[in-house]
Motif scaffolding. Structure first.
Motif, mmCIF file in Angstrom:
data_model
loop_
_atom_site.group_PDB
_atom_site.id
_atom_site.type_symbol
_atom_site.label_atom_id
_atom_site.label_comp_id
_atom_site.label_asym_id
_atom_site.label_seq_id
_atom_site.Cartn_x
_atom_site.Cartn_y
_atom_site.Cartn_z
ATOM 1 N N ALA A 121 7.784 0.058 -4.234
ATOM 2 C CA ALA A 121 7.009 -0.012 -2.993
ATOM 3 C C ALA A 121 6.087 1.189 -2.820
ATOM 4 N N ALA A 122 6.579 2.387 -3.137
ATOM 5 C CA ALA A 122 5.760 3.591 -2.982
ATOM 6 C C ALA A 122 4.578 3.574 -3.945
ATOM 7 N N GLU A 123 4.805 3.113 -5.172
ATOM 8 C CA GLU A 123 3.722 3.035 -6.145
ATOM 9 C C GLU A 123 2.691 1.990 -5.733
ATOM 10 N N LEU A 124 3.170 0.861 -5.256
ATOM 11 C CA LEU A 124 2.247 -0.176 -4.784
ATOM 12 C C LEU A 124 1.373 0.341 -3.652
ATOM 13 N N ALA A 125 1.968 1.100 -2.769
ATOM 14 C CA ALA A 125 1.203 1.643 -1.642
ATOM 15 C C ALA A 125 0.079 2.543 -2.129
ATOM 16 N N ARG A 126 0.361 3.363 -3.140
ATOM 17 C CA ARG A 126 -0.668 4.272 -3.652
ATOM 18 C C ARG A 126 -1.776 3.500 -4.375
ATOM 19 N N ILE A 127 -1.374 2.473 -5.146
ATOM 20 C CA ILE A 127 -2.379 1.670 -5.852
ATOM 21 C C ILE A 127 -3.266 0.927 -4.854
ATOM 22 N N ALA A 137 -15.326 0.985 -7.656
ATOM 23 C CA ALA A 137 -14.840 1.395 -8.976
ATOM 24 C C ALA A 137 -13.796 0.411 -9.494
ATOM 25 N N PHE A 138 -12.918 -0.052 -8.606
ATOM 26 C CA PHE A 138 -11.891 -1.018 -9.000
ATOM 27 C C PHE A 138 -12.531 -2.302 -9.525
ATOM 28 N N HIS A 139 -13.518 -2.819 -8.829
ATOM 29 C CA HIS A 139 -14.135 -4.076 -9.249
ATOM 30 C C HIS A 139 -14.962 -3.907 -10.520
ATOM 31 N N ARG A 140 -15.628 -2.775 -10.671
ATOM 32 C CA ARG A 140 -16.346 -2.522 -11.931
ATOM 33 C C ARG A 140 -15.363 -2.523 -13.093
ATOM 34 N N MET A 141 -14.217 -1.903 -12.890
ATOM 35 C CA MET A 141 -13.217 -1.817 -13.953
ATOM 36 C C MET A 141 -12.657 -3.193 -14.298
ATOM 37 N N ARG A 142 -12.237 -3.964 -13.291
ATOM 38 C CA ARG A 142 -11.555 -5.237 -13.576
ATOM 39 C C ARG A 142 -12.526 -6.307 -14.093
ATOM 40 N N LEU A 217 -5.212 3.246 -12.491
ATOM 41 C CA LEU A 217 -3.881 3.148 -11.892
ATOM 42 C C LEU A 217 -3.158 4.484 -11.890
ATOM 43 N N ASN A 218 -3.284 5.229 -12.981
ATOM 44 C CA ASN A 218 -2.580 6.508 -13.038
ATOM 45 C C ASN A 218 -3.192 7.556 -12.103
ATOM 46 N N GLU A 219 -4.482 7.469 -11.866
ATOM 47 C CA GLU A 219 -5.089 8.361 -10.870
ATOM 48 C C GLU A 219 -4.461 8.116 -9.501
ATOM 49 N N ALA A 220 -4.214 6.844 -9.197
ATOM 50 C CA ALA A 220 -3.563 6.499 -7.924
ATOM 51 C C ALA A 220 -2.109 6.946 -7.922
ATOM 52 N N LEU A 221 -1.388 6.679 -9.001
ATOM 53 C CA LEU A 221 0.046 6.957 -9.027
ATOM 54 C C LEU A 221 0.361 8.439 -9.089
ATOM 55 N N GLU A 222 -0.566 9.235 -9.611
ATOM 56 C CA GLU A 222 -0.301 10.668 -9.752
ATOM 57 C C GLU A 222 -0.731 11.480 -8.550
ATOM 58 N N GLU A 223 -1.350 10.812 -7.567
ATOM 59 C CA GLU A 223 -1.723 11.538 -6.349
ATOM 60 C C GLU A 223 -0.473 11.866 -5.551
ATOM 61 N N SER A 224 -0.454 13.051 -4.977
ATOM 62 C CA SER A 224 0.708 13.481 -4.179
ATOM 63 C C SER A 224 0.686 12.806 -2.820
#
Length: 224
Positions: A121-127, A137-142, A217-224
């Motif tokens: 749940a916490a990871e989903l929230a950050r993503i 940026a998300f749409h350009r990537m996908r 995804l990792n940029e999102a997950l690694e944010e504090s």
């Protein structure tokens, strides 16, 4: 290198998926697992040099998943998975971050994938927050042509919330993407391709196309 032993063993395991058969064919299992480990080591060599430097120093055993099922339900009588798989992430297969995956399964079940499957749940929230704040940026990537060339289906949309996640409006223009439970792409390969000697290089090529997704995804997950 070849994955013929691995495919042959897994084919027979699918027809005899119980402990007595596995015990009787334990030597075959170890031979198939050793062959798969050699394949993983070759992928690790390629990926650490050309894809993810953080994989350096890891071994195949740090990346390979167990063949035993750990989450069987009462309706699932089979104790063993029908595939051999590995997750390529700095820190090993269970590190809570996005990464690269490969699972070998006969009959066209082999898949190459990337991203984060079923984050907590916490990871989903950050993503979701990253998608909401950085939607362009998300749409350009996908929608990137190279990603879609290797993963024509795009992001896996098979598992979603039935309503908007907490904190988001159902009319949000990105609600379809915010409702996802996984952020993952994957593509299946026939046995004929798995048996080719250049299959490791093919896997790396596919992973390269998913590198922007994993980075996002990792940029999102690694944010504090």
């Amino acid at each position: 290198m070849s994955l013929a032993l691995t495919l042959h063993f897994l084919h027979d395991l699918a027809a005899h998926n119980h402990k007595a058969w596995m015990d009787e064919h334990r030597a075959r299992y170890h031979a198939a697992r050793a062959e798969y480990a050699t394949f993983v080591e070759e992928l690790l060599r390629l990926a650490s040099a050309e894809l993810e430097p953080g994989l350096q120093g890891l071994r195949a055993t740090d990346l390979m998943f167990r063949i035993n099922k750990n989450d069987r339900s009462q309706l699932d009588p089979e104790p063993y998975k029908r595939h051999m798989g590995a997750g390529f992430k700095p820190g090993g297969r269970h590190t809570p971050r996005a990464g690269y995956f490969v699972a070998v399964q006969p009959g066209g079940g082999t898949y190459v994938g990337a991203g984060r499957r079923l984050p907590d749940a916490a990871e989903l929230a950050r993503i979701r927050q990253e998608i909401h704040y950085n939607a362009p940026a998300f749409h350009r990537m996908r929608q990137h042509p190279e990603l879609l060339r290797h993963f024509p289906q795009g992001l896996d949309t098979s598992q979603t919330l039935k309503t908007a996640p907490k904190g988001y409006n159902r009319t949000d223009p990105d609600i379809a993407w915010l409702r996802l439970k996984s952020y993952f792409v994957w593509q299946h390969f026939p046995d004929s391709e798995v048996l080719r000697p250049d299959f490791p290089a093919r896997v790396l090529e596919v992973w390269q196309a998913a590198r922007p997704l994993v980075s996002f995804l990792n940029e999102a997950l690694e944010e504090s």
